[in-house]
Design an enzyme around this catalytic site. Structure first.
Site, PDB file in Angstrom:
ATOM      1  N   ARG A  53       0.909  -1.433   0.098  1.00  0.00           N
ATOM      2  CA  ARG A  53      -0.001   0.020   0.037  1.00  0.00           C
ATOM      3  C   ARG A  53       0.887   1.218   0.071  1.00  0.00           C
ATOM      4  O   ARG A  53       0.411   2.284  -0.638  1.00  0.00           O
ATOM      5  CB  ARG A  53      -0.949  -0.138   1.082  1.00  0.00           C
ATOM      6  CG  ARG A  53      -1.752   1.252   1.429  1.00  0.00           C
ATOM      7  CD  ARG A  53      -3.118   1.292   2.360  1.00  0.00           C
ATOM      8  NE  ARG A  53      -2.973   0.203   3.435  1.00  0.00           N
ATOM      9  CZ  ARG A  53      -2.169   0.661   4.431  1.00  0.00           C
ATOM     10  NH1 ARG A  53      -1.691   1.504   4.677  1.00  0.00           N
ATOM     11  NH2 ARG A  53      -2.279  -0.329   5.371  1.00  0.00           N
ATOM     12  N   TYR A 105     -16.234  16.376 -16.150  1.00  0.00           N
ATOM     13  CA  TYR A 105     -16.619  15.065 -15.662  1.00  0.00           C
ATOM     14  C   TYR A 105     -17.430  15.151 -14.799  1.00  0.00           C
ATOM     15  O   TYR A 105     -17.553  15.688 -13.704  1.00  0.00           O
ATOM     16  CB  TYR A 105     -15.246  14.307 -15.372  1.00  0.00           C
ATOM     17  CG  TYR A 105     -15.458  12.819 -15.134  1.00  0.00           C
ATOM     18  CD1 TYR A 105     -15.926  11.928 -16.239  1.00  0.00           C
ATOM     19  CD2 TYR A 105     -15.433  12.353 -13.763  1.00  0.00           C
ATOM     20  CE1 TYR A 105     -16.181  10.822 -16.022  1.00  0.00           C
ATOM     21  CE2 TYR A 105     -15.767  11.012 -13.706  1.00  0.00           C
ATOM     22  CZ  TYR A 105     -15.997  10.053 -14.774  1.00  0.00           C
ATOM     23  OH  TYR A 105     -16.399   8.925 -14.517  1.00  0.00           O
ATOM     24  N   ASP A 178      -7.256  18.279 -15.589  1.00  0.00           N
ATOM     25  CA  ASP A 178      -7.478  16.958 -15.794  1.00  0.00           C
ATOM     26  C   ASP A 178      -7.044  16.851 -17.547  1.00  0.00           C
ATOM     27  O   ASP A 178      -7.778  17.392 -18.360  1.00  0.00           O
ATOM     28  CB  ASP A 178      -8.996  16.676 -15.712  1.00  0.00           C
ATOM     29  CG  ASP A 178      -9.530  15.158 -16.170  1.00  0.00           C
ATOM     30  OD1 ASP A 178      -8.993  14.464 -16.959  1.00  0.00           O
ATOM     31  OD2 ASP A 178     -10.470  14.980 -15.628  1.00  0.00           O
ATOM     32  N   LYS A 203      -8.661   5.312 -19.312  1.00  0.00           N
ATOM     33  CA  LYS A 203      -9.347   5.682 -20.838  1.00  0.00           C
ATOM     34  C   LYS A 203      -8.174   5.398 -21.701  1.00  0.00           C
ATOM     35  O   LYS A 203      -7.845   4.249 -21.954  1.00  0.00           O
ATOM     36  CB  LYS A 203      -9.721   7.035 -20.514  1.00  0.00           C
ATOM     37  CG  LYS A 203     -10.664   7.509 -19.466  1.00  0.00           C
ATOM     38  CD  LYS A 203     -11.946   6.743 -19.553  1.00  0.00           C
ATOM     39  CE  LYS A 203     -12.764   7.015 -18.143  1.00  0.00           C
ATOM     40  NZ  LYS A 203     -13.008   8.333 -17.761  1.00  0.00           N
TER      41      LYS A 203
HETATM   42  C1  PLP Z   1     -13.416   8.710 -16.680  1.00  0.00           C
HETATM   43  C2  PLP Z   1     -12.892  10.335 -16.196  1.00  0.00           C
HETATM   44  C3  PLP Z   1     -12.657  10.500 -14.860  1.00  0.00           C
HETATM   45  C4  PLP Z   1     -12.585   9.627 -13.703  1.00  0.00           C
HETATM   46  O1  PLP Z   1     -11.915   8.603 -13.689  1.00  0.00           O
HETATM   47  P1  PLP Z   1     -12.477   6.963 -13.431  1.00  0.00           P
HETATM   48  O2  PLP Z   1     -10.987   6.062 -13.689  1.00  0.00           O
HETATM   49  O3  PLP Z   1     -13.641   6.455 -13.979  1.00  0.00           O
HETATM   50  O4  PLP Z   1     -12.542   7.025 -11.777  1.00  0.00           O
HETATM   51  C5  PLP Z   1     -12.517  11.700 -14.629  1.00  0.00           C
HETATM   52  N1  PLP Z   1     -12.141  12.730 -15.639  1.00  0.00           N
HETATM   53  C6  PLP Z   1     -12.340  12.429 -16.934  1.00  0.00           C
HETATM   54  C7  PLP Z   1     -12.365  13.402 -18.035  1.00  0.00           C
HETATM   55  C8  PLP Z   1     -12.745  11.130 -17.214  1.00  0.00           C
HETATM   56  O5  PLP Z   1     -12.969  10.845 -18.451  1.00  0.00           O
END
Ligand code: PLP
Length: 379
Positions: A53, A105, A178, A203
């Site tokens: 962890r 998001y 992000d 993603k």
């Molecule tokens: C999917 C996504 C998130 C969240 O990520 P997870 O891995 O699903 O927790 C945050 N920001 C964007 C732009 C996303 O596409």
């Protein structure tokens, strides 16, 4: 200040964190599943590790690759993108204020609506594509973090990262970006002045719709990084070694995949924008997009996410989504397979997307097949 590297992103993607295994010479990295690592009788560390962890060799390789690709001094991997977002925001003291994008998001919107206020943190939604609005919000009260997402989900709004970094810094705030939609292959926020980059590695990094994960990359290995790392260790929002390994494997082909994703999206956007059944295509690669000039400056290509406003409202949009065959109706993005989603239907109790909006993740199928599928779906 960012950490520049002599290699191009494509080389870093293949080579960073990819040194052959010291013990066996294995070219593919080992997955270390050990939860605990031998130490001396008084807890002396032998190989640098103690407990999974806190840190582990497979995660170290992924973090090395993420930091190199974003040009940061350090990266921290998390169990999901949301855990990464929360990992940064949970370090804020009660009374802090953060600015979040008016289009972002949905998980961040729900975090800001349900959980940040419980901790005494105010989140204010601002149009991040309008630097004057961000300046005014920073001038109105003390802001600790300006959170930007560009391109944004799902409207594909473009924000000027360098301009927002300047505003945030003049007001003593951090700029967090992000970078999930763009990936470091197309956009490097730290080089434009951001302090922290966040990814949902679920993603494009993972790239195959089979591994959940998130990350923060820090321009500086400073007190902010150390505090987030300590919290991750104590609160446990960690990635499994197997997930770290899959994500690292995804890194290797990220630049190659992004090139084809982008080419397919460009072709599909050009088709859709000229189609009479389409009211509007939100895609920053189109000259008609309001953020096109900024995107052209700060991105090397326009990504493979777009949203389509279908003429005829909700029913027409749902009918088109139902007729598509190569675009699976599913949430998420960044995998090899193309996806489509009627966002308003899946945004929970407080939907914000227009009823005729379909969000599209353009995959790696042949562009002609993707276009033919939309042609039959729009009729
Ligand atoms: C999917 C996504 C998130 C969240 O990520 P997870 O891995 O699903 O927790 C945050 N920001 C964007 C732009 C996303 O596409």
């Amino acid at each position: 200040m960012t950490t520049s590297h002599p290699w191009h992103p494509a080389t870093l993607a293949v080579r960073a964190g990819a040194e052959p295994d010291a013990e066996t010479g294995a070219v593919a990295p080992p997955i270390h599943l050990a939860t605990t690592f031998r130490h001396g009788p008084a807890g002396e560390r032998i190989a640098g590790y103690e407990y999974q962890r806190e840190g582990n060799p497979t995660q170290d390789r992924l973090e090395t690759a993420l930091a190199a690709l974003e040009g940061g001094q350090a990266a921290l991997a998390f169990g999901s993108g949301m855990a990464a977002i929360n990992g940064l925001l949970e370090t804020l003291a009660p009374g802090a204020r953060v600015l979040i994008p008016d289009d972002c998001y949905s998980g961040l919107r729900y975090l800001a609506r349900e959980f940040l206020p419980q901790r005494g943190i105010a989140a204010v939604a601002v149009d991040m594509a309008d630097p004057a609005a961000v300046e005014a919000a920073c001038a109105a009260s003390v802001v600790m973090v300006v959170w930007v997402e560009t391109p944004s989900n799902p409207r594909m709004k473009i924000s000027d990262i360098a301009a927002l970094a300047d505003i945030a810094h003049r007001h003593g705030a951090l700029l967090a970006c992000d970078n999930t939609f763009a990936t470091p292959v197309l956009q490097q926020p730290l080089a434009l002045g951001a302090d922290v980059v966040m990814h949902s590695t679920t993603k494009y990094f993972g790239g195959h719709s089979d591994v959940l994960g998130g990350a923060l990359v820090f321009a500086r290995r400073d007190g902010c990084h150390d505090q987030v790392a300590h919290r991750r260790h104590i609160t446990g929002a960690v990635l499994s070694p197997f997930s770290a390994w899959l994500t690292l494997r995804g890194c290797r082909s990220l630049p190659a995949r992004m090139a084809m994703h982008c080419a397919n999206a460009r072709a599909l956007a050009a088709f859709l924008v000229a189609h009479p059944a389409v009211e509007c295509v939100n895609y920053p690669g189109l000259a008609s997009h309001p953020g096109h000039a900024i995107a052209a400056r700060q991105m090397s290509d326009y990504g493979a996410m777009l949203s389509v406003l279908v003429r005829g409202g909700r029913e027409a949009a749902l009918a088109a989504a139902g007729r598509l065959q190569l675009f699976t109706n599913a949430t998420s993005l960044g995998g090899c397979e193309s996806l489509v989603e009627h966002r308003a239907s899946v945004e929970g109790a407080h939907p914000v997307s227009p009823q005729n909006l379909l969000r599209v993740s353009v995959g790696l199928e042949h562009a002609d097949d993707l276009i033919a599928d939309w042609a039959q779906a729009l009729g």
